[in-house]
Write an enzyme that holds these catalytic residues in place. Structure first.
Site, PDB file in Angstrom:
ATOM      1  N   THR A  18       0.837  -1.206   0.000  1.00  0.00           N
ATOM      2  CA  THR A  18       0.000   0.000   0.000  1.00  0.00           C
ATOM      3  C   THR A  18       0.872   1.257   0.000  1.00  0.00           C
ATOM      4  OG1 THR A  18      -1.526  -1.260   1.404  1.00  0.00           O
ATOM      5  CG2 THR A  18      -1.984   1.076   1.136  1.00  0.00           C
ATOM      6  N   ARG A  22       7.805  -2.686   2.742  1.00  0.00           N
ATOM      7  CA  ARG A  22       7.979  -2.787   4.201  1.00  0.00           C
ATOM      8  C   ARG A  22       8.348  -4.209   4.578  1.00  0.00           C
ATOM      9  NH1 ARG A  22       3.214   1.180   6.523  1.00  0.00           N
ATOM     10  NH2 ARG A  22       3.876   2.885   5.180  1.00  0.00           N
ATOM     11  N   SER A 113       6.194   3.829   8.715  1.00  0.00           N
ATOM     12  CA  SER A 113       5.033   4.553   9.221  1.00  0.00           C
ATOM     13  C   SER A 113       4.643   4.170  10.649  1.00  0.00           C
ATOM     14  CB  SER A 113       3.878   4.354   8.254  1.00  0.00           C
ATOM     15  OG  SER A 113       2.814   5.178   8.611  1.00  0.00           O
ATOM     16  N   HIS A 114       3.451   3.589  10.784  1.00  0.00           N
ATOM     17  CA  HIS A 114       2.913   3.289  12.117  1.00  0.00           C
ATOM     18  C   HIS A 114       3.437   1.968  12.666  1.00  0.00           C
ATOM     19  CE1 HIS A 114       0.582   1.509   8.961  1.00  0.00           C
ATOM     20  NE2 HIS A 114       0.177   0.592   9.811  1.00  0.00           N
ATOM     21  N   LYS A 126      10.187   3.964   0.183  1.00  0.00           N
ATOM     22  CA  LYS A 126       9.340   4.199  -0.987  1.00  0.00           C
ATOM     23  C   LYS A 126       9.880   5.364  -1.790  1.00  0.00           C
ATOM     24  CE  LYS A 126       5.913   7.152   1.244  1.00  0.00           C
ATOM     25  NZ  LYS A 126       4.516   7.555   1.232  1.00  0.00           N
ATOM     26  N   ASP A 277       1.576   9.712  13.798  1.00  0.00           N
ATOM     27  CA  ASP A 277       2.221   8.394  13.724  1.00  0.00           C
ATOM     28  C   ASP A 277       3.730   8.486  13.482  1.00  0.00           C
ATOM     29  OD1 ASP A 277       2.139   9.190  11.065  1.00  0.00           O
ATOM     30  OD2 ASP A 277       1.927   7.139  10.326  1.00  0.00           O
ATOM     31  N   THR A 344      -7.635   2.112  -1.403  1.00  0.00           N
ATOM     32  CA  THR A 344      -6.843   2.457  -0.226  1.00  0.00           C
ATOM     33  C   THR A 344      -5.411   2.818  -0.611  1.00  0.00           C
ATOM     34  OG1 THR A 344      -8.164   1.056   1.194  1.00  0.00           O
ATOM     35  CG2 THR A 344      -5.911   1.473   1.910  1.00  0.00           C
ATOM     36  N   GLU A 363      -8.581   9.245   4.414  1.00  0.00           N
ATOM     37  CA  GLU A 363      -8.797   7.815   4.586  1.00  0.00           C
ATOM     38  C   GLU A 363      -9.265   7.576   6.015  1.00  0.00           C
ATOM     39  OE1 GLU A 363      -6.075   5.100   2.240  1.00  0.00           O
ATOM     40  OE2 GLU A 363      -4.678   6.512   3.112  1.00  0.00           O
ATOM     41  N   GLU A 364      -9.997   6.476   6.167  1.00  0.00           N
ATOM     42  CA  GLU A 364     -10.494   6.121   7.509  1.00  0.00           C
ATOM     43  C   GLU A 364      -9.356   5.788   8.471  1.00  0.00           C
ATOM     44  OE1 GLU A 364      -9.724   2.835   8.335  1.00  0.00           O
ATOM     45  OE2 GLU A 364      -8.934   2.688   6.291  1.00  0.00           O
ATOM     46  N   SER A 365      -8.179   5.516   7.916  1.00  0.00           N
ATOM     47  CA  SER A 365      -7.048   5.055   8.717  1.00  0.00           C
ATOM     48  C   SER A 365      -6.260   6.235   9.296  1.00  0.00           C
ATOM     49  CB  SER A 365      -6.136   4.198   7.846  1.00  0.00           C
ATOM     50  OG  SER A 365      -5.768   4.921   6.677  1.00  0.00           O
ATOM     51  N   LYS A 376      -0.625  12.437   2.945  1.00  0.00           N
ATOM     52  CA  LYS A 376      -1.476  12.843   4.048  1.00  0.00           C
ATOM     53  C   LYS A 376      -0.596  13.536   5.083  1.00  0.00           C
ATOM     54  CE  LYS A 376      -1.543   8.117   5.975  1.00  0.00           C
ATOM     55  NZ  LYS A 376      -1.063   7.205   4.912  1.00  0.00           N
ATOM     56  N   ARG A 496      -8.886  -6.592   7.613  1.00  0.00           N
ATOM     57  CA  ARG A 496      -9.589  -5.406   8.108  1.00  0.00           C
ATOM     58  C   ARG A 496     -11.058  -5.528   7.723  1.00  0.00           C
ATOM     59  NH1 ARG A 496      -5.175  -2.754   9.536  1.00  0.00           N
ATOM     60  NH2 ARG A 496      -3.517  -2.153   8.081  1.00  0.00           N
TER      61      ARG A 496
HETATM   62  C1  VG1 Z   1      -2.854   1.193   5.777  1.00  0.00           C
HETATM   63  C2  VG1 Z   1      -4.124   2.004   5.745  1.00  0.00           C
HETATM   64  C3  VG1 Z   1      -4.155   2.878   4.511  1.00  0.00           C
HETATM   65  C4  VG1 Z   1      -2.905   3.764   4.491  1.00  0.00           C
HETATM   66  C5  VG1 Z   1      -1.668   2.902   4.593  1.00  0.00           C
HETATM   67  C6  VG1 Z   1      -0.398   3.724   4.708  1.00  0.00           C
HETATM   68  O1  VG1 Z   1      -2.806   0.342   4.646  1.00  0.00           O
HETATM   69  O2  VG1 Z   1      -5.260   1.162   5.801  1.00  0.00           O
HETATM   70  O3  VG1 Z   1      -5.338   3.631   4.501  1.00  0.00           O
HETATM   71  O4  VG1 Z   1      -2.856   4.514   3.308  1.00  0.00           O
HETATM   72  O5  VG1 Z   1      -1.734   2.074   5.745  1.00  0.00           O
HETATM   73  O6  VG1 Z   1      -0.452   4.572   5.805  1.00  0.00           O
HETATM   74  P1  VG1 Z   1      -3.201  -1.204   4.720  1.00  0.00           P
HETATM   75  O7  VG1 Z   1      -2.926  -1.740   3.342  1.00  0.00           O
HETATM   76  O8  VG1 Z   1      -2.391  -1.823   5.801  1.00  0.00           O
HETATM   77  O9  VG1 Z   1      -4.664  -1.238   5.064  1.00  0.00           O
HETATM   78  V1  VG1 Z   1       0.991   4.985   6.565  1.00  0.00           V
HETATM   79  O10 VG1 Z   1       0.678   6.187   7.657  1.00  0.00           O
HETATM   80  O11 VG1 Z   1       1.330   3.459   7.219  1.00  0.00           O
HETATM   81  O12 VG1 Z   1       2.083   5.315   5.399  1.00  0.00           O
HETATM   82 CO    CO Z   2       2.316   7.037   8.338  1.00  0.00          CO
END
Ligand code: VG1
Ligand code: CO
Length: 543
Positions: A18, A22, A113-114, A126, A277, A344, A363-365, A376, A496
């Site tokens: 996504t 990673r 990221s998170h 990336k 995050d 997504t 996004e909802e996330s 974002k 999810r």
């Molecule tokens: C998750 C979220 C998605 C977001 C992505 C990257 O992806 O659901 O909405 O864009 O993380 O966010 P996935 O494929 O695990 O559902 V970040 O802040 O981790 O770059």
């Molecule tokens: Co992030």
């Protein structure tokens, strides 16, 4: 400068998900692993003379070593300069801004990221294109196919660059400039928001708490909230950057930001609280004893955008990822602007913003952003809320409830089942797909299935098509359940489940989402046979 060609053999698992590639740090530490991927990125590009590369990461474990390697490879591959954040650190939105402001040939962002950081945890990489946004699928696919055939990579044997010293290092025809990671970004924020109004808010009895989660936004929050906006130092917590994020999980949600959540629901709670995050692109917004669902946050920012100087002349349109609730669609309808539904991942918003079709996306996330960058942006979202609170002179809770009263409430929740063996997760998805023909018209309690499908998206700008973006079960009443496999995890699979029901009745708006959605949650488990297939009887994370 002497370019060395190093022989290598392909790794077959370098498929970006996504948001980039990673993997565990240990995977990246294998000989040639990082280099193969970076060379594949460079080989996918035309690098003209004079090209500059932006480079930075979220500061997690292995960031600094990877930066030194990438600098050597950039020099060998024909870049004339690398712009790197001090200490090798740039938040993801700040990196996007640097790429745009200095018009570099894109950038490499090092982040998972998170996901947790440390020797046994995660790392990521990336490529962002010159518009500042994550590379679209056609580029990530090209990188992946190059990585499967790679035979050699190039590097120049340069001395290590002192990343802590701002300024230019010239090495023959190549140079590295270490830049202040915070200043450009803070200037951008100051140009967009009503800092005077927010400063006045902070000077009143209004209190805030910002949780940096030991991640990249700490220095940015210090500069913006305390230096420029005058918040007291006690407004910040966990703003010291750490390679392991203090051993935590830098994901701003009700589960992982539990320290902040306790404060917000305790006595003496601040009027406003927020967290971001690992790489600074996500945000969580809270009021006194009140949580704002990210989907609502996007809708409320859109509805109140005219109060923010940067958007006072209106919005071109809005976009949301498919699993994100339709709350913003209702706002768009009332404002008579277009609303786009994308798969997504932020990479799908870039074309829409470049073509001026949308101004805000989300996004909802816990991701919200606008066309000021192409990622974002966590602190931007926090500033949107502070600007709106300052202008409306109402609490967060009052703003959200007034929004629901006007538009109705899209009651929403996401249930994540993390770390599931891949075959079991695939079985759940296969079981759902096998029911596509038989589910329509079936009645389950108060829900009647209208349609179900696997979401596909055709980019309205370049016509590219993305299939298999999540299973949707749409009910006749407008409610829906979405099932997706995560594309960012590194441990097995994550399922999810996204649940959404529309509630127009103000008398029901006080209900907890889990209570309001209880029947649908049960139905999601029945339809997917998740418990039977995985042995899990509760989600890992509920947001
Ligand atoms: C998750 C979220 C998605 C977001 C992505 C990257 O992806 O659901 O909405 O864009 O993380 O966010 P996935 O494929 O695990 O559902 V970040 O802040 O981790 O770059
Ligand atoms: Co992030």
């Amino acid at each position: 400068m002497q370019v060395s060609l190093i022989s290598t053999t392909p790794f077959l698992d370098q498929k970006p998900g996504t948001s980039g590639l990673r993997k565990k740090v240990k995977v990246f530490q294998q000989a040639h692993y990082l280099e193969n991927f970076v060379q594949s990125i460079f080989d996918s590009l035309e690098i003209p003379a004079g090209a500059v590369l932006t480079l930075g990461g979220d500061g997690r474990y292995y960031n600094a070593q990877a930066i030194q390697t990438i600098i050597k490879m950039a020099a060998a591959n024909g870049f004339s300069k690398v712009l790197v954040g001090r200490g090798g650190i740039l938040s993801t939105p700040a990196a996007s801004h640097v790429i745009r402001k200095y018009q570099t040939l894109g950038g490499i962002i090092l982040s998972a990221s998170h996901n947790p950081g440390g020797p046994d945890d995660d790392f990521g990489i990336k490529y962002n294109t010159p518009n500042g946004g994550p590379a679209p699928e056609k580029i990530t696919e090209a990188i992946f196919s190059i990585s499967k055939a790679i035979q050699q990579y190039q590097l120049v044997d340069l001395p290590a660059i002192n990343l802590n010293q701002l300024g230019l290092t010239q090495l023959d025809s190549f140079s590295v400039e270490v830049i202040d990671p915070v200043r450009d970004y803070a200037d951008l924020m100051e140009s967009m928001f009503d800092f005077a109004a927010i400063r006045a808010l902070f000077a009143s009895s209004f209190s805030i708490k910002f949780d940096g989660m030991h991640a990249v936004t700490g220095p940015y929050a210090q500069e913006i909230f305390t230096q420029r906006l005058g918040a007291p130092a006690t407004s910040l917590m966990n703003c010291q950057v750490s390679e392991t994020f203090g051993g935590g999980h830098p994901d701003p949600n009700l589960t992982y930001a539990e320290e902040l959540v306790k404060i917000v629901y305790g006595s003496n709670a601040p009027d406003f609280a927020a967290a971001s995050d690992g790489d600074g692109d996500r945000n969580m917004i809270l009021g006194k004893g009140f949580f704002v669902t990210p989907s609502d946050s996007l809708a409320i920012i859109a509805a109140n955008a005219h109060l923010i100087p940067a958007y006072k002349s209106g919005l071109a349109g809005v976009a949301r990822s498919m699993p994100t609730s339709g709350a913003v669609d209702r706002v768009a309808q009332k404002m008579n602007i277009d609303c786009y539904e994308t798969p997504t991942g932020w990479k799908f918003f870039g074309n829409l913003m470049d073509a001026d079709k949308v101004t805000l996306c989300g996004e909802e996330s816990f991701g919200t952003g606008s066309n000021h960058v192409r990622e974002k942006d966590g602190l931007w979202a926090v500033l949107c809320w502070l600007n709106i609170v300052a202008a409306r002179k109402q609490s967060v809770e009052a703003i959200v409830k007034a929004h629901w009263a006007e538009y109705g409430r899209n009651v929403y929740s996401r249930h994540d089942y993390e770390g599931i063996p891949t075959e079991q997760a695939n079985a759940v998805m296969a079981h759902l797909k096998a029911q596509f023909d038989t589910l329509p018209s079936r009645v389950f309690g108060r829900y009647t299935v209208a349609t179900c499908d696997d979401f596909s998206y055709t980019d309205p700008v370049d016509g590219s098509v993305s299939h298999g973006q999540g299973i949707r079960v749409l009910f006749q009443c407008g409610s829906r359940i979405v099932f997706r496999l995560s594309g960012t995890g590194t441990d097995g699979a994550t399922i999810r489940i996204y649940l959404e029901a529309y509630e127009p009745d103000v008398k029901q708006h006080h209900l907890d989402a889990q209570v309001a959605l209880a029947e649908m949650i049960q139905l999601a488990l029945t339809l997917s046979q998740l418990v039977e297939n995985t042995g899990r009887n509760a989600p890992t994370v509920i947001t």
